[in-house]
Design a protein around this motif. Structure first.
Motif, mmCIF file in Angstrom:
data_model
loop_
_atom_site.group_PDB
_atom_site.id
_atom_site.type_symbol
_atom_site.label_atom_id
_atom_site.label_comp_id
_atom_site.label_asym_id
_atom_site.label_seq_id
_atom_site.Cartn_x
_atom_site.Cartn_y
_atom_site.Cartn_z
ATOM 1 N N LEU A 114 46.446 39.317 31.800
ATOM 2 C CA LEU A 114 45.181 39.381 30.766
ATOM 3 C C LEU A 114 43.876 39.987 31.419
ATOM 4 C CD1 LEU A 114 43.522 38.311 28.208
ATOM 5 C CD2 LEU A 114 42.915 36.521 29.880
ATOM 6 N N LEU A 115 43.674 39.762 32.713
ATOM 7 C CA LEU A 115 42.622 40.182 33.299
ATOM 8 C C LEU A 115 42.771 41.750 33.687
ATOM 9 C CD1 LEU A 115 41.852 37.278 35.919
ATOM 10 C CD2 LEU A 115 40.665 38.014 33.682
ATOM 11 N N ALA A 116 44.268 41.952 34.108
ATOM 12 C CA ALA A 116 44.459 43.607 34.119
ATOM 13 C C ALA A 116 44.199 44.298 32.879
ATOM 14 C CB ALA A 116 45.718 43.713 34.727
ATOM 15 N N ARG A 117 44.638 43.801 31.693
ATOM 16 C CA ARG A 117 44.407 44.455 30.584
ATOM 17 C C ARG A 117 43.149 44.797 29.885
ATOM 18 N NH1 ARG A 117 43.726 46.648 26.635
ATOM 19 N NH2 ARG A 117 44.575 46.523 24.484
ATOM 20 N N TYR A 118 42.319 43.928 30.281
ATOM 21 C CA TYR A 118 41.034 43.919 29.829
ATOM 22 C C TYR A 118 40.167 44.597 31.142
ATOM 23 C CZ TYR A 118 42.024 42.063 25.335
ATOM 24 O OH TYR A 118 42.798 41.980 24.154
#
Lengths: 239, 298
Positions: A188-192
């Motif tokens: 999630l953190l990488a995606r955003y």
């Protein structure tokens, strides 16, 4: 009807009410333990009032809290969710920080340091990873200070019986909270392209966070209904 | 001009050829920003850690005092044993009044009298009702309506007196914020151990131990006096350096050779050489000044 008969009826009704209260708390705590991912049989969770009273009553027909205790093991899915992913720098990650849970209802008009100490000692003596203590009265402030003191050995959570009469997550205004695993969180953190502190937050003392037993640093996905978008997911970091 | 110039950044005001040179020279003397941030973070972490330790100390003190008094029947709350009284006082040092209240609550849960040096159980009023009327037989100002729970904390009124006598001596500020002067808290009991106990205790005491205790006590006192123990300086919050002032000229004894006749009528007022001014003198001074100031009006 004679007044004596009336008195007996009153007493029985009061006893029935107390039994029903305990039954509801019992149901809710089972649902909670199951929702967290521990293994519980369906008939254990969905126990009927009459079965519950039959199983836990003492000689006088009242439910005795002394018999209201149970333990549960984490399921494989839960172990998976709490596992630490292997990274390049740390190819052998530590095992997931979950284990057997122990739930106990405590009798008495007051809960002090001594009760809390015996509970903590019981947990560490029997190797329970987590303990949930359910009381009908408030716990004294100094007894609550024991919880962080023994946090290295065992994890203690406390609930008030009154707060368990209804399962708050079944209320229509409470959206669905789903705990993310560490892998999902990093994805999630990488995606955003975020740092985790840039997420919205949820407090550890939040009722739903307490229900799910969230820990600092975990992320929950909150899925709510939206009139315009159908479903809307947001993410919150537990602080 | 021949050397290829770097593109000039619009936003950042860096990368002028002169500045990096100066930067390298300054980084040696002053720590970089990251280091300073790290220091600050560490300092705050240390403060929190110290606070946690104090809180843990208080918790274990409460736990220990739950089962007090340790001494048996000849001693009671009006005449506690010397050891019990001493440890009780020592354990209470970091307490705030609220911690003391917690101790009373915890003792009451165990059905003990709230006063930690009393072995009796607390009284339980068999009658119902939330409030009690006290002081009906005394004067009118003694008459009070109090909650029943307040009365049931103790075994007797004497014990309530003793316990509350200690409560008012505790320091309001939390132990981790106290300064040096405040950490010299001395707690007195309303009923100190009787004298024959002290004599007995002294006989039992080993003289060598006493010497050792004295020397450690002295050292602690000295450290406190110097401010070593003070929380702020211990953790480097305040960086104090004391420099001795160099005196070059010869030391000479103070003398009374000058003429004192002009000062004789005010000499009895002088405080270590300072002459305090009083209202009248001040007024006369300001009046003098006022005259000059008023000149422009005429």
């Amino acid at each position: 009807m004679s007044s004596e008969q009336d008195q007996i009826n009153k007493q029985r009704e009061a006893g029935d009410r107390d039994n029903a209260r305990l039954w509801r708390a019992w149901r809710t705590i089972h649902e909670m333990v199951q929702d967290r991912g521990y293994i519980l049989a369906e008939e254990e969770v969905k126990i009927s009032l009459s079965d519950f009273v039959k199983a836990h009553r003492d000689g006088s027909g009242m439910v005795s809290k002394a018999s209201m205790k149970f333990s549960a093991h984490p399921s494989d899915a839960m172990m998976q969710r709490y596992s630490n992913p292997a990274t390049e720098s740390n190819p052998n990650p530590p095992p997931p920080d979950v284990g057997t849970i122990w739930v106990e209802f405590l009798e008495g008009d007051n809960v002090g340091i001594k009760h809390m100490r015996t509970f903590a000692q019981y947990l560490s003596a029997h190797n329970f990873h987590t303990g949930i203590l359910i009381t009908s009265v408030n716990i004294t402030p100094s007894a609550l200070k024991i919880i962080p003191a023994v946090a290295s050995e065992t994890r203690i959570e406390t609930f008030n019986e009154q707060d368990l009469l209804v399962n708050i997550t079944h209320h229509e205004l409470v959206p669905k909270h789903v705990l993310l695993s560490k892998e999902e969180k990093s994805a999630l953190l990488a995606r955003y392209r975020l740092k985790d502190t840039q997420l919205p937050r949820i407090q550890m003392t939040d009722p739903v966070a307490r229900y799910l037993g969230l820990r600092r640093g975990q992320v929950v996905k909150i899925i709510r209904k939206s009139e315009t978008a159908g479903r809307y997911a947001s993410y919150r970091l537990c602080v | 001009m021949a050397s290829p110039r770097m593109p000039k950044p619009i936003l950042k005001k860096t990368s002028y050829p002169a500045t990096p040179v100066r930067n390298t020279s300054t980084t040696i003397s002053t720590p970089s920003r990251e280091e300073r941030d790290r220091e600050t973070a560490l300092q705050h972490a240390r403060i929190l850690q110290a606070r946690k330790e104090v809180e843990l100390d208080i918790l274990s003190a409460i736990e220990e005092l739950l089962d007090y008094p340790l001494a048996g029947p000849p001693h009671d709350s009006s005449n506690p044993s010397v050891e019990d009284a001493q440890t009780f006082k020592n354990l209470l040092k970091p307490f705030q009044p609220s911690d003391y209240d917690d101790l009373i609550v915890e003792r009451n849960i165990g059905e003990n009298c709230g006063y930690a040096l009393c072995a009796k159980p607390r009284v339980k009023d068999p009658l119902g009702g939330k409030y009690r009327i006290v002081g009906t037989r005394g004067r009118a100002k003694d008459f009070k309506v109090v909650e029943r729970g307040e009365l049931e904390k103790w075994c007797s009124e004497a014990c309530a007196r003793r316990a509350l006598y200690i409560r008012v001596q505790l320091i309001e500020s939390p132990a981790w914020e106290r300064d040096v002067a405040q950490s010299f808290v001395k707690i007195d009991l309303l009923d100190e151990p009787k004298s024959q106990d002290i004599v007995g205790g002294l006989e039992k005491m080993n003289l060598d131990d006493k010497e050792i205790q004295d020397s450690t006590q002295n050292r602690q006192d000295l450290a406190l006096e110097r401010g070593d123990q003070s929380f702020a300086s211990r953790n480097g919050l305040v960086d104090v350096k004391i420099l001795e002032k160099d005196v070059k000229r010869e030391a000479e004894a103070p003398s009374l050779e000058e003429d004192l006749s002009g000062k004789l009528n005010t000499m009895h007022l002088s405080l270590e050489g300072h002459l305090p001014r009083f209202e009248q003198q001040k007024k006369s001074l300001t009046e003098d000044d006022g005259d000059e100031d008023m000149d422009w009006k005429l």
